[in-house]
Design a protein around this motif. Structure first.
Motif, PDB file in Angstrom:
ATOM      1  N   GLU A   1     -14.054  -6.021  11.891  1.00  0.00           N
ATOM      2  CA  GLU A   1     -13.148  -7.071  11.756  1.00  0.00           C
ATOM      3  C   GLU A   1     -13.927  -8.495  12.591  1.00  0.00           C
ATOM      4  O   GLU A   1     -14.804  -8.140  13.352  1.00  0.00           O
ATOM      5  CB  GLU A   1     -11.948  -6.862  12.296  1.00  0.00           C
TER       6      GLU A   1
ATOM      7  N   ASP B   1     -16.722  -7.149   4.840  1.00  0.00           N
ATOM      8  CA  ASP B   1     -16.166  -6.628   3.562  1.00  0.00           C
ATOM      9  C   ASP B   1     -16.912  -5.291   3.325  1.00  0.00           C
ATOM     10  O   ASP B   1     -18.111  -5.198   2.950  1.00  0.00           O
ATOM     11  CB  ASP B   1     -16.925  -7.767   2.318  1.00  0.00           C
TER      12      ASP B   1
ATOM     13  N   ALA C   1      -8.728   2.748   7.070  1.00  0.00           N
ATOM     14  CA  ALA C   1      -7.718   1.623   6.666  1.00  0.00           C
ATOM     15  C   ALA C   1      -8.707   0.282   6.104  1.00  0.00           C
ATOM     16  O   ALA C   1      -8.306  -0.335   5.248  1.00  0.00           O
ATOM     17  CB  ALA C   1      -7.492   1.104   8.213  1.00  0.00           C
ATOM     18  N   LEU C   2      -9.669   0.259   6.529  1.00  0.00           N
ATOM     19  CA  LEU C   2     -10.834  -0.719   5.919  1.00  0.00           C
ATOM     20  C   LEU C   2     -10.943  -0.449   4.142  1.00  0.00           C
ATOM     21  O   LEU C   2     -10.875  -1.377   3.318  1.00  0.00           O
ATOM     22  CB  LEU C   2     -12.240  -0.774   6.451  1.00  0.00           C
TER      23      LEU C   2
ATOM     24  N   LYS D   1      -8.996   1.333   2.370  1.00  0.00           N
ATOM     25  CA  LYS D   1      -7.793   1.107   1.733  1.00  0.00           C
ATOM     26  C   LYS D   1      -7.342  -0.464   1.566  1.00  0.00           C
ATOM     27  O   LYS D   1      -6.960  -0.738   0.463  1.00  0.00           O
ATOM     28  CB  LYS D   1      -6.498   1.724   2.608  1.00  0.00           C
ATOM     29  N   ALA D   2      -7.521  -1.251   2.674  1.00  0.00           N
ATOM     30  CA  ALA D   2      -7.389  -2.546   2.370  1.00  0.00           C
ATOM     31  C   ALA D   2      -8.324  -3.252   1.253  1.00  0.00           C
ATOM     32  O   ALA D   2      -8.026  -4.146   0.662  1.00  0.00           O
ATOM     33  CB  ALA D   2      -7.797  -3.517   3.697  1.00  0.00           C
TER      34      ALA D   2
ATOM     35  N   GLU E   1      -9.221  -1.498  -1.081  1.00  0.00           N
ATOM     36  CA  GLU E   1      -8.917  -1.121  -2.444  1.00  0.00           C
ATOM     37  C   GLU E   1      -9.965  -0.470  -3.109  1.00  0.00           C
ATOM     38  O   GLU E   1     -10.216  -0.497  -4.558  1.00  0.00           O
ATOM     39  CB  GLU E   1      -7.899  -1.913  -3.491  1.00  0.00           C
TER      40      GLU E   1
END
Ligand SMILES: Nc1ncnc2c1ncn2[C@@H]1O[C@H](COP(=O)(O)OP(=O)(O)OP(=O)(O)O)[C@@H](O)[C@H]1O
Ligand SMILES: [Mg+2]
Length: 257
Positions: free
Chosen positions: A38, A210, A249-250, A252-253, A255
């Motif tokens: 991040e 990303d 989490a990355l 999942k975010a 997708e």
């Protein structure tokens, strides 16, 4: 043999800001490593330290068997012949007052001893070299006379890539090279980098927030958080159960699972 070895690298900007904390990884020739994390996780700091643009006190960086220390100018010059960087913001690479061909030729004019394999034996004029470089990144050679302000964001990024590969670096560090571009242009630039990497057997360090871009381009992924590596894995292990919760989490975010 490893081309780049980063061993227990740490960097403080001040007593309270520890931008990099005990970073270790290595890369072999022709490998593409993604560094994801991040905002504020230390990605650009790592890029600048690796390029010798920023000093560091703790740890070691070794490239092709030689130490990279910002204070050793001779070693640093040799290193810079082999390493190039692409930034998110092309204004830091392309001088708005110079025509494209002049910007393209800057790295080669800094290292006159380099004779790139993409040029023939007979001497080429500077403009001809610039034209060849533009064609290598899929741009029309007539753009050599334009100024950066007359190009689109994607075209400017292609020019930056052409400029970076002009000296045929063995290591290319890309710091969020597609972040300011729209999605379709991002994909085109990623494809271009992949193609150039294969053709030139370059090692690429691809920095991005990303994870989708990283997993498209890279076979190895490093996840940075607050200056530390929290996860490091081969692409085939992306969905393994032991992935760090932050990596999950990355994913999942984004997708992509
Ligand atoms: N020149 C500087 N002086 C002081 N602190 C800095 C400096 N540059 C970066 N930092 C701090 O170091 C930390 C890491 O910053 P860095 O720019 O490396 O993050 P990043 O992962 O590249 O973030 P982004 O995704 O927003 O580009 C941040 O806390 C930042 O505020
Ligand atoms: Mg950054």
């Amino acid at each position: 043999m490893s081309l780049l070895i980063v061993d227990r690298l740490s960097k403080n900007y001040s007593k309270s800001i520890r931008a990099l904390d005990n970073i270790s990884f290595c890369s072999t020739e022709g490998e593409c490593i993604g560094i994801v994390g991040e905002s504020g996780s230390g990605k650009s700091t790592l890029a600048r330290v690796l390029l010798g643009l920023e000093p560091y006190k703790e740890g070691n960086i070794t490239f092709d068997g030689k130490p990279i220390a910002p204070k050793n100018r001779t070693l640093l010059r040799e290193y810079r012949k082999n390493v190039q960087m692409i930034f998110q913001d092309t204004t830091s690479t392309l001088n708005p007052k110079l025509p494209i061909w002049k910007s393209l030729l800057e790295p080669l004019s800094n290292f006159k001893e380099i004779s790139p394999s993409y040029l023939g034996k007979e001497g080429s004029s500077e403009r001809e070299i610039a034209e060849v470089l533009l064609e290598m990144v899929g741009l029309d050679k007539h753009m050599v006379d334009r100024y950066p302000g007359e190009l689109s964001g994607g075209q400017k990024q292609r020019v930056s890539i052409a400029r970076a590969i002009s000296i045929e670096p063995s290591l290319l560090v890309c710091d969020e090279p597609t972040a300011s571009l729209d999605v379709t242009v991002q994909v085109q630039i990623l494809h271009l980098l992949k193609e150039l990497q294969k053709k030139n057997n370059m090692t690429i360090l691809f920095i991005s927030h990303d994870i989708r871009a990283v997993t498209f381009l890279c076979e190895k992924v490093i996840v940075l958080k607050n200056g530390s590596i929290v996860d490091q894995f081969g692409l085939e292990e992306l969905y393994h159960r032991e992935r760090h919760p932050y990596t999950k989490a990355l994913i999942k975010a984004a997708e992509i699972d």
